[in-house]
Motif scaffolding. Structure first.
Motif, PDB file in Angstrom:
ATOM      1  N   ARG A   1     -50.333  33.486  19.169  1.00 17.52           N
ATOM      2  CA  ARG A   1     -51.641  33.171  18.956  1.00 17.52           C
ATOM      3  C   ARG A   1     -52.387  33.827  17.793  1.00 17.52           C
ATOM      4  NH1 ARG A   1     -54.663  35.320  23.736  1.00 17.52           N
ATOM      5  NH2 ARG A   1     -56.886  34.537  22.890  1.00 17.52           N
ATOM      6  N   ALA A   2     -52.054  34.799  16.952  1.00 18.75           N
ATOM      7  CA  ALA A   2     -53.163  35.040  16.024  1.00 18.75           C
ATOM      8  C   ALA A   2     -52.404  34.027  14.585  1.00 18.75           C
ATOM      9  CB  ALA A   2     -52.541  36.258  15.306  1.00 18.75           C
ATOM     10  N   CYS A   3     -51.182  32.978  15.214  1.00 12.98           N
ATOM     11  CA  CYS A   3     -51.178  31.873  13.593  1.00 12.98           C
ATOM     12  C   CYS A   3     -51.588  31.235  14.446  1.00 12.98           C
ATOM     13  CB  CYS A   3     -49.447  32.555  13.558  1.00 12.98           C
ATOM     14  SG  CYS A   3     -48.618  33.941  13.043  1.00 12.98           S
TER      15      CYS A   3
ATOM     16  N   ARG B   1     -55.273  36.345   5.182  1.00 11.99           N
ATOM     17  CA  ARG B   1     -55.432  36.133   6.861  1.00 11.99           C
ATOM     18  C   ARG B   1     -54.468  35.336   7.229  1.00 11.99           C
ATOM     19  NH1 ARG B   1     -61.349  35.094   7.172  1.00 11.99           N
ATOM     20  NH2 ARG B   1     -60.294  32.620   6.340  1.00 11.99           N
ATOM     21  N   LEU B   2     -53.466  34.793   6.344  1.00 15.32           N
ATOM     22  CA  LEU B   2     -52.257  34.036   6.809  1.00 15.32           C
ATOM     23  C   LEU B   2     -51.244  34.531   6.875  1.00 15.32           C
ATOM     24  CD1 LEU B   2     -51.408  30.168   5.738  1.00 15.32           C
ATOM     25  CD2 LEU B   2     -50.199  32.372   5.382  1.00 15.32           C
TER      26      LEU B   2
ATOM     27  N   SER C   1     -51.695  37.551   9.497  1.00 18.60           N
ATOM     28  CA  SER C   1     -51.699  36.762  10.643  1.00 18.60           C
ATOM     29  C   SER C   1     -50.444  37.020  11.674  1.00 18.60           C
ATOM     30  CB  SER C   1     -52.383  35.772  11.097  1.00 18.60           C
ATOM     31  OG  SER C   1     -51.082  34.680  10.164  1.00 18.60           O
TER      32      SER C   1
ATOM     33  N   HIS D   1     -56.594  44.985  14.779  1.00 18.80           N
ATOM     34  CA  HIS D   1     -56.757  43.395  13.365  1.00 18.80           C
ATOM     35  C   HIS D   1     -57.792  43.007  13.027  1.00 18.80           C
ATOM     36  CE1 HIS D   1     -54.718  40.230  16.225  1.00 18.80           C
ATOM     37  NE2 HIS D   1     -55.826  39.670  14.986  1.00 18.80           N
ATOM     38  N   ASP D   2     -57.897  43.487  12.153  1.00 21.77           N
ATOM     39  CA  ASP D   2     -59.070  43.332  10.929  1.00 21.77           C
ATOM     40  C   ASP D   2     -58.460  43.151   9.691  1.00 21.77           C
ATOM     41  OD1 ASP D   2     -61.018  42.395   8.943  1.00 21.77           O
ATOM     42  OD2 ASP D   2     -62.186  43.600  10.136  1.00 21.77           O
ATOM     43  N   PHE D   3     -58.215  42.207   8.934  1.00 24.87           N
ATOM     44  CA  PHE D   3     -57.150  41.558   8.145  1.00 24.87           C
ATOM     45  C   PHE D   3     -58.008  41.889   6.532  1.00 24.87           C
ATOM     46  CE2 PHE D   3     -54.459  40.543  10.658  1.00 24.87           C
ATOM     47  CZ  PHE D   3     -54.484  39.388  11.567  1.00 24.87           C
TER      48      PHE D   3
ATOM     49  N   ARG E   1     -50.086  27.380  11.882  1.00 26.69           N
ATOM     50  CA  ARG E   1     -48.647  27.472  11.867  1.00 26.69           C
ATOM     51  C   ARG E   1     -48.259  25.727  12.371  1.00 26.69           C
ATOM     52  NH1 ARG E   1     -48.969  28.456  17.081  1.00 26.69           N
ATOM     53  NH2 ARG E   1     -48.951  30.704  16.854  1.00 26.69           N
TER      54      ARG E   1
ATOM     55  N   ALA F   1     -49.513  40.467  13.568  1.00 31.80           N
ATOM     56  CA  ALA F   1     -50.921  41.355  13.850  1.00 31.80           C
ATOM     57  C   ALA F   1     -50.430  42.295  15.424  1.00 31.80           C
ATOM     58  CB  ALA F   1     -52.172  39.856  14.582  1.00 31.80           C
TER      59      ALA F   1
ATOM     60  N   SER G   1     -53.756  28.841  14.654  1.00 32.44           N
ATOM     61  CA  SER G   1     -55.009  28.486  13.790  1.00 32.44           C
ATOM     62  C   SER G   1     -54.084  26.896  12.395  1.00 32.44           C
ATOM     63  CB  SER G   1     -56.142  28.722  13.080  1.00 32.44           C
ATOM     64  OG  SER G   1     -55.744  30.142  11.967  1.00 32.44           O
TER      65      SER G   1
END
Length: 245
Positions: free
Chosen positions: A104-106, A45-46, A49, A58-60, A110, A52, A108
């Motif tokens: 933004r996807a990163c 997921r990381l 992201s 996106h659904d990883f 970064r 994205a 959580s």
């Protein structure tokens, strides 16, 4: 997927191709890094992201109804995780297009990036002919009665890698082969139909390194661009090569 996508830019004068590589250096004490090392799904997921912004949705893990069924494969994304001498975690990502970890996807995770070592993306020259040295983290398995089982023991792992290498256009120099640095990738059982080993499903990996000769350039370029084996989404199968000295 076109052959041009895989080979990127090839320079015939020095028999090399260019692969786009991004290096992340993560603080091993950060909760996001610890989560990544404890759960291979989080590592996937990381990594994803960062891409994205290139995906309509996106659904990883499962893909999306409107978009590419396999986002990782659509961008030829491969990655490998290693531990540096100072205990920092290095993530090497190979992809057709550069990631963007400011989006933004990163958000959580970064802050896990070490400030003094920001992400670096650059093209690397990879040999496409002659003698090379290689390194790959792989998940050696065999299909037994419809189930994938880990291959144990140096001799059987040696035979497995020899076969995989041949399919990748390589002839190994057996005397140079080293199999070391075992790493077990773990997955919470909620992602599996059944749990193993105290509620977690595990995928053992080994690091293979040595010397080889490229004998099939097409198969080799595909292996470099697309990876080898069944653990590509979880940090196994990225073939790293360099010219043998």
């Amino acid at each position: 997927m076109t052959e041009g996508t895989i080979t990127a830019t090839e320079t015939h004068a020095d028999s090399t191709m260019q692969v786009l590589t991004t290096v992340l250096t993560l603080d091993h004490e950060h909760p996001a890094t610890r989560a990544m090392m404890a759960d291979a799904h989080v590592a996937h997921r990381l990594t994803m992201s960062g891409f994205a912004h290139l995906l309509q949705q996106h659904d990883f893990f499962t893909g999306v109804a409107h978009g590419h069924a396999d986002h990782r494969r659509s961008l030829n994304i491969l990655f490998a995780v290693s531990v540096r001498p100072n205990d920092a975690i290095m993530v090497r990502i190979q992809s057709d297009k550069p990631p963007d970890f400011t989006q933004r996807a990163c958000d959580s995770w970064r802050a896990a990036i070490i400030g003094a070592q920001p992400p670096v993306t650059r093209s690397w020259s990879v040999p496409v002919s002659g003698h090379i040295r290689y390194q790959i983290r792989a998940n050696p398995t065999i299909n037994t009665n419809g189930r994938r089982r880990a291959i144990n023991g140096f001799s059987r792992q040696f035979d497995w890698w020899t076969t995989k290498a041949e399919s990748a256009g390589l002839v190994l120099r057996p005397a140079t082969l080293t199999i070391d640095e075992p790493l077990t990738l773990e997955f919470p059982s909620k992602y599996q139909a059944s749990s193993v080993g105290g509620g977690r499903w595990v995928m053992p990996t080994q690091r293979y390194s040595g010397a080889a000769t490229i004998v099939d350039q097409v198969a080799y370029r595909q292996a470099v661009g697309r990876g080898i084996g069944r653990g590509l989404a979880y940090g196994a199968g990225l073939l790293l090569t360099m010219r043998a000295s």
